[in-house]
Write a protein that holds these residues in place. Structure first.
Motif, PDB file in Angstrom:
ATOM      1  N   ASP A 179       0.815  -1.216   0.000  1.00 20.97           N
ATOM      2  CA  ASP A 179       0.000   0.000   0.000  1.00 20.97           C
ATOM      3  C   ASP A 179       0.850   1.268   0.000  1.00 20.97           C
ATOM      4  O   ASP A 179       0.368   2.349   0.362  1.00 20.97           O
TER       5      ASP A 179
ATOM      6  N   ASP B 288       7.001   3.743   2.861  1.00 25.08           N
ATOM      7  CA  ASP B 288       6.304   4.589   1.889  1.00 25.08           C
ATOM      8  C   ASP B 288       6.696   4.360   0.439  1.00 25.08           C
ATOM      9  O   ASP B 288       6.111   4.987  -0.454  1.00 25.08           O
TER      10      ASP B 288
ATOM     11  N   GLY C  35      -8.279  13.710   3.650  1.00 24.95           N
ATOM     12  CA  GLY C  35      -9.178  12.591   3.898  1.00 24.95           C
ATOM     13  C   GLY C  35      -9.004  11.380   3.010  1.00 24.95           C
ATOM     14  O   GLY C  35      -9.773  10.415   3.125  1.00 24.95           O
ATOM     15  N   THR C  36      -7.998  11.371   2.150  1.00 25.14           N
ATOM     16  CA  THR C  36      -7.775  10.197   1.297  1.00 25.14           C
ATOM     17  C   THR C  36      -7.130   9.085   2.117  1.00 25.14           C
ATOM     18  O   THR C  36      -6.074   9.301   2.726  1.00 25.14           O
ATOM     19  N   PRO C  37      -7.760   7.888   2.170  1.00 26.56           N
ATOM     20  CA  PRO C  37      -7.156   6.781   2.918  1.00 26.56           C
ATOM     21  C   PRO C  37      -5.806   6.388   2.315  1.00 26.56           C
ATOM     22  O   PRO C  37      -5.567   6.545   1.121  1.00 26.56           O
ATOM     23  N   ARG C  38      -4.925   5.853   3.149  1.00 24.16           N
ATOM     24  CA  ARG C  38      -3.590   5.463   2.676  1.00 24.16           C
ATOM     25  C   ARG C  38      -3.680   4.478   1.523  1.00 24.16           C
ATOM     26  O   ARG C  38      -2.906   4.566   0.558  1.00 24.16           O
ATOM     27  N   SER C  39      -4.623   3.561   1.600  1.00 23.22           N
ATOM     28  CA  SER C  39      -4.728   2.539   0.554  1.00 23.22           C
ATOM     29  C   SER C  39      -5.099   3.134  -0.798  1.00 23.22           C
ATOM     30  O   SER C  39      -4.951   2.474  -1.831  1.00 23.22           O
ATOM     31  N   GLU C  40      -5.588   4.391  -0.822  1.00 19.86           N
ATOM     32  CA  GLU C  40      -5.992   5.023  -2.071  1.00 19.86           C
ATOM     33  C   GLU C  40      -5.037   6.136  -2.502  1.00 19.86           C
ATOM     34  O   GLU C  40      -5.272   6.796  -3.515  1.00 19.86           O
ATOM     35  N   LEU C  41      -3.985   6.349  -1.743  1.00 22.57           N
ATOM     36  CA  LEU C  41      -3.070   7.449  -2.058  1.00 22.57           C
ATOM     37  C   LEU C  41      -2.386   7.272  -3.411  1.00 22.57           C
ATOM     38  O   LEU C  41      -2.272   8.223  -4.190  1.00 22.57           O
TER      39      LEU C  41
ATOM     40  N   GLU D 118      -3.704  12.956   2.065  1.00 25.57           N
ATOM     41  CA  GLU D 118      -4.093  12.242   3.285  1.00 25.57           C
ATOM     42  C   GLU D 118      -4.743  13.210   4.273  1.00 25.57           C
ATOM     43  O   GLU D 118      -5.732  12.860   4.933  1.00 25.57           O
TER      44      GLU D 118
ATOM     45  N   LYS E 126       0.952  13.394   1.408  1.00 29.01           N
ATOM     46  CA  LYS E 126       0.640  13.912   2.742  1.00 29.01           C
ATOM     47  C   LYS E 126      -0.522  14.899   2.674  1.00 29.01           C
ATOM     48  O   LYS E 126      -1.422  14.900   3.532  1.00 29.01           O
TER      49      LYS E 126
END
Length: 514
Positions: free
Chosen positions: A294, A328, A459-465, A456, A453
């Motif tokens: 991710d 990351d 409000g964007t979830p990490r899995s969708e970054l 995120e 960053k």
């Protein structure tokens, strides 16, 4: 200017000669058309060309012949096989008066034929060239690695040595030597022969060859009556021959242009390169990767295991990325074995094969290790055993179409993106060529992480970054060379099935930067 030679004996059937030229058709070398049943003569170019022979030539017939035929053929070409059957019969008929010399008539990038030619030379290294030669023409439909192994076993070769010779490209040099001689003479269609320097193009029946050989023997005997020693006959023919090319006729030029047009799309020299300012939606999710699935930043690297700059990147750039961004950044490896590195394709297959057992990373590292032996199959097996792989499964998987297809897919992707050298990197789709300083990569990664960053925080979830960062990237149908639909041949992607080839490429290069 040409002359038509009628069969010497009236009792011989007036068989036709084959069509004179062939064009590029599909994945194999197309050959002359079927004989024209209305043509009874054989067309021979009256000009005599200088064609050099060598001490290490593979040849049938006499050591001091009156007629020397030098024949370029490809093992995937059916009329070439028929031509060799004719040659065998002619040697039986003329004995020591005739010598037929083999030349590998491979086309650049046609791995199917190149692999077969190298198999013949590798068998010749063990004293069994002709045994392999006849088998390859007997079974012309499959020159995959497993089939070549079976041929080697059948004729009693040292099979491990034979396979290592193929993997390391040990006998690529004589194949390339023959290709260069053919290029200097302007040869393109096959089969192509020179009889005492007289150019003969296409398949010819025995009757036509008898007419030509009888004529040349008469000329040779006249030379000997004039004081030329038998051992010097060919040299005397060459003394009065011209140096030059045979392709200065309209039909040959037309077909050469046709072949060039067919190859143009897949020639790396003609590919459009990636724009360093653009972002490309390079496919991700490969098994051959390091780092979290991710990760918001994905670095895709195209490697060649014989490329010194790939080794530099492996030793300096990738460790820096993995150490600085353990959570990351994900690094994914794809393969682009270059034509200038004969063992690179086999090494890529071995790495992919190890990945089938979950050991890609370890095997990948070993291929760049200083203490590894030559990049041949025996070395790959030894490394697989050291890493605790199921060795028998490794041996089987290495041969499979599935492994070859994965390699072909990587090569095709590289060509579509326009990569012409290694290593080639895409950082979230942004291209960097060569093994540059680690700072070049970390600066770009920092830019991507700064954007991640911000997303995120919104409000964007990490899995969708990662997907969010790739918004607006050029899709595969917008890649620089999206028109390419098949993988080029130079990577030897599959031992069972070779994709559409390319011809006369500009040498691919190691893309290291100073």
């Amino acid at each position: 200017m040409t002359i038509s030679l009628e069969p010497a004996s009236a009792g011989l059937p007036r068989l036709a000669c084959a069509g004179l030229l062939f064009a590029l058709l599909g994945p194999l070398v197309a050959c002359p058309a079927k004989p024209d049943q209305h043509q009874a003569a054989v067309d021979i170019d009256l000009r005599r060309f200088v064609v050099q022979t060598g001490e290490n030539d593979y040849a049938l017939g006499g050591d001091q012949p009156l007629v020397t035929i030098i024949l370029w053929t490809d093992y995937a070409c059916a009329p070439c096989g028929r031509s060799w059957q004719v040659m065998k019969h002619l040697v039986e008929d003329y004995g020591d008066d005739l010598r037929v010399v083999y030349r590998a008539g491979t086309v650049p990038g046609f791995q199917h034929g190149e692999r077969a030619a190298e198999a013949a030379f590798a068998a010749g290294g063990q004293g069994k060239f002709w045994d392999m030669h006849w088998r390859l023409f007997e079974y012309p439909d499959d020159f995959s690695r497993p089939i070549l192994r079976k041929h080697a076993e059948a004729i009693g070769l040292d099979v491990p040595q034979f396979m290592d010779d193929l993997d390391t490209g040990r006998y690529s040099s004589p194949r390339v030597r023959d290709r260069r001689q053919a290029a200097a003479l302007g040869l393109s269609p096959l089969p192509a022969a020179f009889a005492n320097g007289l150019f003969v193009l296409g398949f010819k029946d025995e009757a036509g060859w008898h007419a030509l050989i009888d004529r040349e023997i008469a000329s040779a005997r006249k030379m000997m009556q004039d004081g030329i020693k038998r051992a010097d006959v060919y040299e005397e023919f060459m003394r009065t021959a011209k140096r030059g090319r045979v392709d200065d006729n309209d039909e040959a030029k037309r077909l050469q242009a046709q072949r060039g047009a067919a190859a143009e799309a897949a020639d790396p020299a003609r590919l459009d390169g990636p724009d360093s300012k653009a972002r490309y939606a390079v496919p991700t999710g490969a098994v051959a990767g390091f780092g979290p699935a991710d990760a918001p930043v994905v670095v895709v690297e195209f490697v060649d295991y014989q490329c010194p700059y790939c080794r530099k990147a492996h030793d300096e750039v990738l460790p820096a990325l993995r150490e600085r961004y353990p959570n990351d950044v994900r690094v994914e490896i794809r393969h682009l074995p270059l034509e200038i590195h004969p063992a690179a394709a086999a090494a890529a297959r071995a790495a992919i094969t190890a990945g089938e057992q979950g050991k890609f990373g370890e095997f990948h590292a070993r291929l760049f290790a200083d203490d590894i032996g030559g990049l041949g199959f025996s070395t790959f097996v030894q490394e697989a055993e050291k890493l605790g792989l199921d060795v028998e499964r490794f041996k089987r998987d290495f041969q499979t179409r599935e492994v070859g297809d994965k390699l072909a897919s990587d090569v095709l992707l590289a060509r579509r993106l326009g990569i012409q050298g290694t290593p080639g990197f895409f950082v979230n789709g942004r291209y960097i060529d060569g093994a540059r300083s680690a700072a070049t990569y970390t600066d770009m990664v920092d830019e991507e992480l700064a954007r991640a960053k911000q997303l995120e925080a919104e409000g964007t979830p990490r899995s969708e970054l990662y997907a969010a960062l790739m918004q607006g990237a050029l899709t595969p149908d917008q890649f620089p060379n999206a028109h390419l639909a098949v993988a080029p041949h130079d990577a030897a992607p599959s031992p069972e099935q070779d994709p559409t080839p390319r011809q006369d490429p500009a040498p691919a290069n190691d893309a290291g930067q100073p």
